[in-house]
Design a protein around this motif. Structure first.
Motif, short mmCIF file in Angstrom:
data_model
loop_
_atom_site.label_atom_id
_atom_site.label_comp_id
_atom_site.label_asym_id
_atom_site.label_seq_id
_atom_site.Cartn_x
_atom_site.Cartn_y
_atom_site.Cartn_z
N ILE A 96 0.85 -1.19 0.00
CA ILE A 96 0.00 0.00 0.00
C ILE A 96 0.89 1.24 0.00
O ILE A 96 1.77 1.38 0.84
N GLN A 97 0.66 2.12 -0.94
CA GLN A 97 1.39 3.38 -1.03
C GLN A 97 0.41 4.54 -1.02
O GLN A 97 -0.64 4.48 -1.68
N SER A 98 0.75 5.60 -0.30
CA SER A 98 -0.15 6.75 -0.22
C SER A 98 0.63 7.96 0.30
O SER A 98 1.65 7.82 0.96
N LYS A 99 0.13 9.15 -0.02
CA LYS A 99 0.66 10.38 0.57
C LYS A 99 -0.30 10.94 1.61
O LYS A 99 -0.06 12.01 2.18
N ASP A 100 -1.37 10.21 1.89
CA ASP A 100 -2.42 10.68 2.79
C ASP A 100 -2.15 10.17 4.20
O ASP A 100 -2.27 8.97 4.48
N CYS A 106 4.24 3.93 2.99
CA CYS A 106 4.24 2.60 2.39
C CYS A 106 4.20 1.56 3.50
O CYS A 106 4.93 1.66 4.49
#
Length: 308
Positions: free
Chosen positions: A190-194, A303
Motif C-alpha cells: 500500500i502506497q499513499s501520501k495521505d 508505504c
C-alpha cells in the motif's frame, strides 16, 4: 482552535499571519483570475484550510510557510518495540531494504510465536536496479538506491531467507546463495501520501515513510518535536527513509515516533500536524525544490504491507 506556535527561534526572521477567515477565502476567489501569480503561490496553502496562523520562516537560503492542519485521526498508537528495531549502514544507502525486510517480518509474526527477522541483506544483494539503470563494473550491492515499495515487491515475487541464514553485512561484493531456504512472503503493498491512513495502519504494522530533512534542525531537536525549518541557517537536505511505529499527543499536537536511521540519531519525534511549502523571494538563486513546491506534511510517501 488556539493558534499554533512553532518553537521560538530568531524571532526577527519570522512573522505570523492571523488565522484565515472565510471572508478572506471569498476575497481570494474573486481575484483568482486577475492575479494568477499570487494565486499560484497562495491558493495551494489556502486549500488546506489551515487550523492556525501561517508562519513565514526566512532563512539565508529561501523562505518557507508553515502552518498546522489537523487532518489525522488523533489516536495514540504503540506497537511492539521489536517491530521498530532496525540495523543499517549509515554510510551507504541500505535503509530502504532494511525497512522492507522489517515490514515482512512484522506481517509474518504471530503473537504466540517468537519474532523472526527476514533478511534485508538478501534484498540488497539481489533486488534489481531501477529500470534503465545499468550496473557499473565492480559496483557493490548497496549502490542501487531503491524505494521501500521496490524492496517489498521484490520479496513478494522472490521470497526471502531468515536474517540468521543470510545475515546483514551492508555494502559488500555480490555473493551467490547456496543451499538457502526461502520463505514465502505475503501481503499487499500500500502506497499513499495521505497521512489519514496512519492511525488505521498502526493498529497492526509500522509504516515506512519519507521524511523531509532540514539541517541543522534534526541535529538540534534532541528530545523535542521536529517541525521542519525554524532557524536562519536552516537548509533543506531532501528526504530520508524512516519507519513510523507510534503516535503520541503532546499538548494537543499529534506526534509520530519514527526510527530515524540518519546520523545515528535513532528515535525522532515528528509533528504530524505541521504542513509547509517553499515560498519564493526576490533573492532566490536556485529553482524551488520540487519536493516542496506544493504544501506537504513532514512525512510523505507512506508505504506498508496490508496483511493477507
Amino acid at each position: 482552535m488556539a493558534d499554533f506556535q512553532l518553537d521560538p527561534a530568531l524571532p526577527r526572521d519570522r512573522y505570523t499571519v492571523p488565522t484565515i477567515s472565510e471572508d478572506f477565502y471569498d476575497y481570494m476567489k474573486s481575484i483568482e483570475k486577475t492575479e494568477p501569480e499570487i494565486m499560484s503561490t497562495l491558493l495551494p496553502i489556502l486549500r488546506t484550510k489551515p487550523d492556525s496562523g501561517i508562519q513565514i520562516v526566512n532563512t539565508k537560503f529561501t523562505n518557507y510557510a508553515t502552518w498546522r492542519k489537523d487532518q489525522i485521526k488523533r489516536d495514540v498508537r504503540t506497537l511492539d518495540k521489536q517491530y521498530s528495531v532496525l540495523q543499517y549502514d549509515e554510510d551507504h544507502d541500505t535503509v530502504w531494504a532494511v525497512i522492507a525486510a522489517k515490514l515482512f517480518s512484522v506481517v509474518r509474526h504471530r503473537r504466540d510465536r517468537i519474532f523472526t527477522n527476514y533478511s534485508a541483506q538478501y534484498i540488497l544483494d539481489f533486488a534489481p536496479l531501477p529500470p534503465g539503470k545499468a550496473r557499473r563494473k565492480h559496483q557493490r550491492t548497496c549502490c542501487k538506491p531503491r524505494t521501500v515499495a521496490a524492496g517489498l515487491r521484490y520479496g513478494l515475487k522472490n521470497n526471502l531467507p531468515r536474517e540468521q541464514d543470510w545475515k546483514y553485512a551492508g555494502c559488500r561484493d555480490i555473493r551467490k546463495p547456496r543451499g538457502l531456504s526461502l520463505y514465502p512472503m505475503a501481503g499487499d503493498v500500500i502506497q499513499s501520501k495521505d497521512l489519514r491512513i496512519v492511525s488505521t495502519a498502526l493498529q497492526k504494522t509500522p509504516v515506512a515513510a519519507r521524511l523531509h530533512i532540514f539541517e541543522p534542525d534534526v541535529d538540534r531537536v534532541g528530545n523535542g518535536i521536529y517541525r521542519g525549518p525554524k532557524y536562519f541557517d536552516s537548509k533543506y537536505e531532501g528526504q530520508r527513509d524512516v519507519l513510523l511505529y507510534a503516535t503520541e499527543i503532546v499538548n494537543g499536537e499529534l506526534v509520530g515516533v519514527v526510527n530515524f536511521p540518519y546520523k545515528k540519531l535513532g528515535e525522532l519525534h515528528v509533528s504530524l500536524d505541521v504542513m509547509l511549502v517553499q515560498t519564493p523571494r526576490e533573492d532566490d538563486i536556485d529553482e524551488p525544490n520540487e519536493e516542496l513546491e506544493n504544501p506537504t506534511y513532514l512525512l510523505t510517501n507512506l508505504c506498508f504491507l496490508l496483511q493477507p
